[in-house]
Design a protein around this motif. Structure first.
Motif, PDB file in Angstrom:
ATOM      1  N   ALA A 231       0.711  -1.190  -0.286  1.00 49.44           N
ATOM      2  CA  ALA A 231      -0.113  -0.071   0.012  1.00 49.44           C
ATOM      3  C   ALA A 231       0.969   1.395  -0.037  1.00 49.44           C
ATOM      4  CB  ALA A 231      -0.940  -0.047   1.278  1.00 49.44           C
ATOM      5  N   ASP A 232       0.564   2.146  -0.768  1.00 48.83           N
ATOM      6  CA  ASP A 232       1.311   3.366  -1.001  1.00 48.83           C
ATOM      7  C   ASP A 232       0.970   4.463  -0.128  1.00 48.83           C
ATOM      8  OD1 ASP A 232       3.036   5.492  -1.618  1.00 48.83           O
ATOM      9  OD2 ASP A 232       2.774   5.245  -3.739  1.00 48.83           O
ATOM     10  N   ASP A 233       1.378   4.832   1.131  1.00 54.10           N
ATOM     11  CA  ASP A 233       0.874   5.631   2.086  1.00 54.10           C
ATOM     12  C   ASP A 233       1.807   6.982   2.025  1.00 54.10           C
ATOM     13  OD1 ASP A 233       3.203   4.432   2.931  1.00 54.10           O
ATOM     14  OD2 ASP A 233       2.565   4.288   5.146  1.00 54.10           O
ATOM     15  N   ARG A 234       2.431   7.329   0.913  1.00 52.90           N
ATOM     16  CA  ARG A 234       3.291   8.545   0.752  1.00 52.90           C
ATOM     17  C   ARG A 234       2.329   9.611   0.266  1.00 52.90           C
ATOM     18  NH1 ARG A 234       7.502   7.895  -3.283  1.00 52.90           N
ATOM     19  NH2 ARG A 234       6.075   6.051  -4.196  1.00 52.90           N
ATOM     20  N   HIS A 235       2.083  10.594   0.991  1.00 55.14           N
ATOM     21  CA  HIS A 235       0.901  11.460   0.646  1.00 55.14           C
ATOM     22  C   HIS A 235       1.421  12.904   0.943  1.00 55.14           C
ATOM     23  CE1 HIS A 235      -1.716   8.224   0.524  1.00 55.14           C
ATOM     24  NE2 HIS A 235      -1.699   7.900   1.842  1.00 55.14           N
ATOM     25  N   ILE A 236       2.569  13.098   1.266  1.00 54.50           N
ATOM     26  CA  ILE A 236       3.302  14.499   1.419  1.00 54.50           C
ATOM     27  C   ILE A 236       4.224  14.572   0.274  1.00 54.50           C
ATOM     28  CG2 ILE A 236       4.470  15.940   2.975  1.00 54.50           C
ATOM     29  CD1 ILE A 236       3.502  14.409   5.300  1.00 54.50           C
ATOM     30  N   TYR A 237       3.896  15.855  -0.281  1.00 50.17           N
ATOM     31  CA  TYR A 237       4.835  16.346  -1.396  1.00 50.17           C
ATOM     32  C   TYR A 237       5.753  17.548  -0.982  1.00 50.17           C
ATOM     33  CZ  TYR A 237       1.738  13.965  -4.822  1.00 50.17           C
ATOM     34  OH  TYR A 237       0.892  13.000  -5.446  1.00 50.17           O
ATOM     35  N   VAL A 238       7.092  16.955  -1.438  1.00 52.62           N
ATOM     36  CA  VAL A 238       8.119  18.107  -1.229  1.00 52.62           C
ATOM     37  C   VAL A 238       8.533  18.551  -2.402  1.00 52.62           C
ATOM     38  CG1 VAL A 238      10.700  18.342  -0.429  1.00 52.62           C
ATOM     39  CG2 VAL A 238       8.674  16.872   0.908  1.00 52.62           C
ATOM     40  N   ARG A 239       8.932  19.979  -2.644  1.00 54.05           N
ATOM     41  CA  ARG A 239       9.703  20.366  -3.843  1.00 54.05           C
ATOM     42  C   ARG A 239      10.772  21.044  -3.642  1.00 54.05           C
ATOM     43  NH1 ARG A 239       7.477  24.767  -5.352  1.00 54.05           N
ATOM     44  NH2 ARG A 239       8.291  24.590  -7.598  1.00 54.05           N
ATOM     45  N   ILE A 240      12.062  20.745  -4.330  1.00 53.30           N
ATOM     46  CA  ILE A 240      13.255  21.266  -3.978  1.00 53.30           C
ATOM     47  C   ILE A 240      13.891  21.609  -5.429  1.00 53.30           C
ATOM     48  CG2 ILE A 240      13.770  19.618  -2.249  1.00 53.30           C
ATOM     49  CD1 ILE A 240      15.928  19.472  -5.219  1.00 53.30           C
ATOM     50  N   LEU A 241      14.785  22.748  -5.247  1.00 52.40           N
ATOM     51  CA  LEU A 241      15.293  23.346  -6.420  1.00 52.40           C
ATOM     52  C   LEU A 241      16.783  22.929  -6.155  1.00 52.40           C
ATOM     53  CD1 LEU A 241      15.882  25.411  -8.643  1.00 52.40           C
ATOM     54  CD2 LEU A 241      16.200  27.178  -6.788  1.00 52.40           C
ATOM     55  N   ILE A 246      24.649  20.946  -9.861  1.00 53.61           N
ATOM     56  CA  ILE A 246      24.423  19.324  -9.630  1.00 53.61           C
ATOM     57  C   ILE A 246      23.123  18.784 -10.345  1.00 53.61           C
ATOM     58  CG2 ILE A 246      25.380  20.046  -7.291  1.00 53.61           C
ATOM     59  CD1 ILE A 246      22.678  19.869  -5.910  1.00 53.61           C
ATOM     60  N   ALA A 247      22.823  19.337 -11.166  1.00 57.34           N
ATOM     61  CA  ALA A 247      21.519  18.825 -11.750  1.00 57.34           C
ATOM     62  C   ALA A 247      21.562  17.611 -12.448  1.00 57.34           C
ATOM     63  CB  ALA A 247      20.875  19.786 -12.875  1.00 57.34           C
ATOM     64  N   ASP A 248      22.727  17.210 -12.763  1.00 56.56           N
ATOM     65  CA  ASP A 248      22.953  15.765 -13.541  1.00 56.56           C
ATOM     66  C   ASP A 248      23.166  14.828 -12.454  1.00 56.56           C
ATOM     67  OD1 ASP A 248      22.722  16.796 -16.023  1.00 56.56           O
ATOM     68  OD2 ASP A 248      24.820  17.111 -16.522  1.00 56.56           O
ATOM     69  N   LYS A 249      23.822  15.146 -11.309  1.00 57.03           N
ATOM     70  CA  LYS A 249      24.220  14.173 -10.466  1.00 57.03           C
ATOM     71  C   LYS A 249      22.898  14.088  -9.516  1.00 57.03           C
ATOM     72  CE  LYS A 249      29.158  15.861  -9.411  1.00 57.03           C
ATOM     73  NZ  LYS A 249      29.662  16.139  -8.471  1.00 57.03           N
ATOM     74  N   CYS A 264      14.371  24.109 -15.465  1.00 49.59           N
ATOM     75  CA  CYS A 264      14.108  25.540 -15.389  1.00 49.59           C
ATOM     76  C   CYS A 264      15.353  26.426 -15.646  1.00 49.59           C
ATOM     77  CB  CYS A 264      13.175  25.806 -14.178  1.00 49.59           C
ATOM     78  SG  CYS A 264      11.623  25.024 -14.062  1.00 49.59           S
ATOM     79  N   ALA A 265      14.874  27.853 -15.495  1.00 53.09           N
ATOM     80  CA  ALA A 265      16.212  28.506 -15.804  1.00 53.09           C
ATOM     81  C   ALA A 265      17.023  28.657 -14.577  1.00 53.09           C
ATOM     82  CB  ALA A 265      15.531  29.916 -16.199  1.00 53.09           C
ATOM     83  N   ASP A 266      16.567  28.572 -13.580  1.00 55.64           N
ATOM     84  CA  ASP A 266      17.372  28.508 -12.172  1.00 55.64           C
ATOM     85  C   ASP A 266      17.863  27.327 -11.882  1.00 55.64           C
ATOM     86  OD1 ASP A 266      14.787  27.592 -11.587  1.00 55.64           O
ATOM     87  OD2 ASP A 266      14.329  28.887  -9.867  1.00 55.64           O
ATOM     88  N   GLY A 267      17.486  26.355 -12.426  1.00 62.05           N
ATOM     89  CA  GLY A 267      17.940  24.829 -12.024  1.00 62.05           C
ATOM     90  C   GLY A 267      17.052  23.798 -12.182  1.00 62.05           C
ATOM     91  N   LEU A 268      17.459  22.615 -11.527  1.00 68.77           N
ATOM     92  CA  LEU A 268      16.500  21.488 -11.651  1.00 68.77           C
ATOM     93  C   LEU A 268      15.500  21.492 -10.586  1.00 68.77           C
ATOM     94  CD1 LEU A 268      16.223  18.881 -13.716  1.00 68.77           C
ATOM     95  CD2 LEU A 268      17.310  17.805 -11.607  1.00 68.77           C
TER      96      LEU A 268
END
Length: 314
Positions: A231-241, A246-249, A264-268
């Motif tokens: 059962a998938d109980d991951r219900h919280i979303y996190v956004r990071i820049l 380091i985008a490729d890594k 995006c222009a400022d990064g991933l």
């Protein structure tokens, strides 16, 4: 698949299974039932003792076995790489069996095929990561595998990465083990936990003092490991820049929690889905100032607090 290959494949299926209907064989080989009837007749006329029962299916007469099967170079390479994988990722007992299987496969290969297989294998290599750290895991793997087969409960200490609802990370569990699953290179035990009274997952790497108990258990009648989905109980979303440097890594890291990536222009910009935001805390801190949490605000505050604690250490 041509007729000759299909006849051999049908024979192998009949040898592998006790009984098969024409409909089953037609589905396996993606052909018509009428074609299967003709194939069965061809096999019978060639001397293969096939027993057919109306409404039940076909089977091979007891005691009949195929002569040794020959392998193509590609098939032999696939099997030998498989033995390498088993030797690396399974317990010592299966590792020994994999070595014996490899020797037998190599022994029956024609010299020309053996040379070509050897040449191809020099271009492919499996590397085990953290072999020393996996020694205890391999030992536990064998213990749990036998406990599952013997249907006996196990007891072990368990360390959670994140605290449970009661705030504890450490606990002692008694579990009826149902199966073992290899997930992203790590072995996980699936079983009925007496402490939580539900089906739970346990990483072998987080176990300690594993003991097989005398108490037995019965598998649930409706449980099938191959069909089971957590059962998938991951219900919280996190956004990071992630900064462009380091985008490729970050993309190569391929985190289990990663849901979407946008350049995006400022990064991933990366979207994660978690049970608790703190599950990503150490991962985010590991990237230093090249990674910024955009949301939720609670995780931004948590990162800020950790950074302040780190500054005090210096």
């Amino acid at each position: 698949m041509n007729k000759t290959d299909r006849l051999l494949a049908i024979l192998l299926e009949l040898q592998r299974k006790d009984i098969l209907r024409a409909e089953d064989l037609a589905a396996i080989f993606e052909t018509s039932v009428r074609t299967i009837y003709r194939d069965i007749q061809a096999l019978s006329e060639s001397g293969v003792p096939i027993v057919g029962a109306p409404g039940i299916g076909y089977s091979l007469m007891e005691g009949y076995f195929l002569p040794p099967v020959s392998f193509t170079v590609e098939e032999a390479v696939a099997l030998l790489i498989g033995t390498d994988f088993v030797e690396q990722k399974f317990d010592t007992d299966y590792g020994t069996k994999a070595q014996a299987s490899r020797r037998k496969i190599e022994a029956i290969l024609p010299e020309s095929v053996r040379r070509e297989v050897s040449r191809v294998r020099t271009t492919i290599r499996l590397l085990a990561v953290g072999e020393g750290a996996n020694l205890k895991e391999k030992t536990y793997l064998e213990t749990l595998r036998l406990a599952i087969l013997e249907q006996r409960k196990v007891r072990f200490g368990y360390s959670k990465r994140m605290p449970e609802a009661d705030g504890n990370r450490q606990s002692v569990r008694v579990v009826a083990p149902y199966g073992l699953v290899l997930i992203r290179g790590s072995w996980v035990l699936l079983g009925q936990c007496e402490l939580r009274q539900q089906l739970r997952h346990f990483r072998l790497s987080r176990m300690d003092e594993l003991i097989v108990l005398e108490d037995g258990f019965q598998f649930p009648a409706d449980f099938k490991l191959q069909d089971y989905k957590q059962a998938d109980d991951r219900h919280i979303y996190v956004r990071i820049l992630a900064r462009p440097e380091i985008a490729d890594k970050v993309k190569e890291a391929n985190s289990f929690y990663m849901e979407a990536v946008e350049e995006c222009a400022d990064g991933l910009h990366v979207l994660f889905r978690v049970r608790q935001p703190e599950e990503l805390l150490q991962w985010i801190l590991g990237w230093g100032a090249d990674m910024v949490v955009l949301e939720p605000e609670s995780l931004r505050d948590r990162v800020r607090t950790e950074v302040e604690k780190m500054l005090k250490c210096y």
